[in-house]
Design a protein around this motif. Structure first.
Motif, short mmCIF file in Angstrom:
data_model
loop_
_atom_site.label_atom_id
_atom_site.label_comp_id
_atom_site.label_asym_id
_atom_site.label_seq_id
_atom_site.Cartn_x
_atom_site.Cartn_y
_atom_site.Cartn_z
N VAL A 11 76.68 50.34 18.32
CA VAL A 11 75.28 50.72 18.10
C VAL A 11 74.54 50.57 19.42
N LYS A 12 73.91 51.63 19.86
CA LYS A 12 73.18 51.64 21.13
C LYS A 12 71.80 52.26 20.93
N ARG A 13 70.96 52.11 21.93
CA ARG A 13 69.60 52.64 21.84
C ARG A 13 69.47 53.89 22.70
N THR A 14 68.52 54.73 22.32
CA THR A 14 68.22 55.95 23.06
C THR A 14 67.95 55.61 24.52
N GLY A 15 68.54 56.39 25.42
CA GLY A 15 68.34 56.20 26.84
C GLY A 15 69.33 55.27 27.51
N GLU A 16 70.09 54.53 26.73
CA GLU A 16 71.09 53.63 27.31
C GLU A 16 72.25 54.42 27.90
N LYS A 17 72.92 53.83 28.87
CA LYS A 17 74.18 54.37 29.39
C LYS A 17 75.30 53.73 28.58
N VAL A 18 76.15 54.57 27.99
CA VAL A 18 77.17 54.08 27.06
C VAL A 18 78.56 54.42 27.60
N PHE A 19 79.45 53.45 27.54
CA PHE A 19 80.82 53.64 27.97
C PHE A 19 81.76 53.49 26.78
N LEU A 20 82.60 54.49 26.57
CA LEU A 20 83.67 54.39 25.57
C LEU A 20 84.99 54.40 26.32
N GLU A 21 85.81 53.40 26.01
CA GLU A 21 87.06 53.23 26.75
C GLU A 21 88.26 53.58 25.89
N CYS A 22 89.28 54.12 26.53
CA CYS A 22 90.51 54.51 25.84
C CYS A 22 91.70 54.20 26.74
N VAL A 23 92.72 53.57 26.16
CA VAL A 23 93.92 53.22 26.91
C VAL A 23 95.15 53.66 26.12
N GLN A 24 96.10 54.28 26.82
CA GLN A 24 97.37 54.64 26.18
C GLN A 24 98.51 53.97 26.93
N ASP A 25 99.59 53.69 26.17
CA ASP A 25 100.65 52.85 26.73
C ASP A 25 101.96 53.59 26.93
N MET A 26 101.94 54.93 26.93
CA MET A 26 103.20 55.66 27.01
C MET A 26 103.30 56.55 28.24
N ASP A 27 102.52 56.27 29.26
CA ASP A 27 102.63 57.02 30.51
C ASP A 27 102.36 58.52 30.32
N HIS A 28 101.50 58.84 29.36
CA HIS A 28 101.15 60.24 29.14
C HIS A 28 100.27 60.77 30.25
N GLU A 29 100.49 62.03 30.60
CA GLU A 29 99.69 62.62 31.67
C GLU A 29 98.35 63.15 31.16
N GLU B 228 75.53 59.38 29.74
CA GLU B 228 74.64 58.97 30.84
C GLU B 228 73.31 58.44 30.33
N SER B 229 72.74 59.08 29.33
CA SER B 229 71.48 58.66 28.73
C SER B 229 71.56 59.04 27.25
N ALA B 230 71.95 58.07 26.45
CA ALA B 230 72.28 58.36 25.05
C ALA B 230 71.08 58.94 24.30
N SER B 231 71.38 59.91 23.43
CA SER B 231 70.36 60.49 22.57
C SER B 231 70.85 60.45 21.13
N THR B 232 69.91 60.57 20.20
CA THR B 232 70.27 60.43 18.78
C THR B 232 71.26 61.50 18.33
N ASN B 233 71.24 62.67 18.96
CA ASN B 233 72.19 63.72 18.55
C ASN B 233 73.61 63.47 19.04
N GLN B 234 73.81 62.36 19.72
CA GLN B 234 75.16 61.96 20.11
C GLN B 234 75.74 60.92 19.16
N THR B 235 75.02 60.62 18.10
CA THR B 235 75.58 59.80 17.03
C THR B 235 76.73 60.56 16.39
N SER B 236 77.92 59.96 16.40
CA SER B 236 79.11 60.69 15.95
C SER B 236 80.31 59.75 15.94
#
Lengths: 111, 115
Positions: B12-30, B79-87
């Motif tokens: 849960v974040k607020r409008t205007g915040e910078k948000v980072f979503l992280e993803c890691v895979q462990d199978m050396d996929h390109e 970069e600057s979260a907006s409500t339409n990026q709720t998903s």
């Protein structure tokens, strides 16, 4: 450009009944086709894929799909569904470096 | 088995915040991918990457950026979260560069709410 159409947004079915989830694609080149399943609050899991060869493809959990080039279809079937098959099912076709997904079909299995 | 791990299941974040979503895979996929999933719209591709420091725009890149500094990690940035990026945001990876026949392996998703 490739595209995928899943005409049925929701398919209700009784437990132990057969089911078919429809998928039609458009592509001007050879295609690879996939079916994925998404259980509630989870990511997508690969059910089966068609790359080449036999047009009847068997996947996990008793599902199978048939590739029909003349009808540009890749319908998913199961002869007898269980409550645990309740999930959303996505058909996908390969594009350049990516997959193009349909909008999904919710399979609702009722007791 | 391939394991694709997304750092948060719910965020849960607020409008205007910078948000980072992280993803890691462990199978050396390109190849690695970011999608958003909305009811009735299926999965829409935001960005993908087929190599370290490489990125390509998907179908809906506006309002997003990505970073791939290491092969196993692919970050999505609002970069600057907006409500339409709720998903729901889904990360995926696949083996092999430019190989369309390879299936994608998905993480469990991050459900992001922007208030």
């Amino acid at each position: 450009a490739q595209s995928v159409t899943q005409l049925d947004s929701q398919v209700p079915v009784f437990e132990e009944a057969p089911v078919e989830l429809r998928c039609n694609y458009s592509s001007s080149v050879s295609v690879y086709l996939f079916w994925y399943v998404q259980y509630p609050n989870q990511g997508l899991q690969l059910l089966l894929k068609y790359l080449s060869g036999s047009t009847l493809v068997k996947g996990i959990n008793g599902f199978e799909a048939e590739f029909n080039k003349s009808q540009t279809s890749f319908h998913l079937r199961k002869p007898s569904v269980h409550i645990s098959d309740t999930a959303e099912y996505f058909c996908a076709v390969s594009g350049t470096n990516k997959l193009i997904f349909g909008t999904g079909t919710l399979l609702a299995v009722q007791p | 088995d391939v394991k694709v791990t997304q750092s948060s299941r719910y965020l849960v974040k607020r409008t205007g915040e910078k948000v980072f979503l992280e993803c890691v895979q462990d199978m050396d996929h390109e190849n690695m991918f970011w999608y958003r999933q909305d009811p009735g719209l299926g999965l829409r591709l935001i960005y993908f990457s087929y190599d370290v420091k490489m990125k390509e725009k998907g179908d809906i890149p506006e309002g997003y950026s990505v970073s791939r500094e290491k092969k196993e990690r692919f970050s999505l940035i609002l970069e600057s979260a907006s409500t339409n990026q709720t998903s729901m945001y889904l990360c995926a990876s696949s083996l092999g560069r430019r190989d369309s026949g390879q299936p994608q392996h998905f993480g469990d998703g991050t459900r992001l709410s922007i208030l």
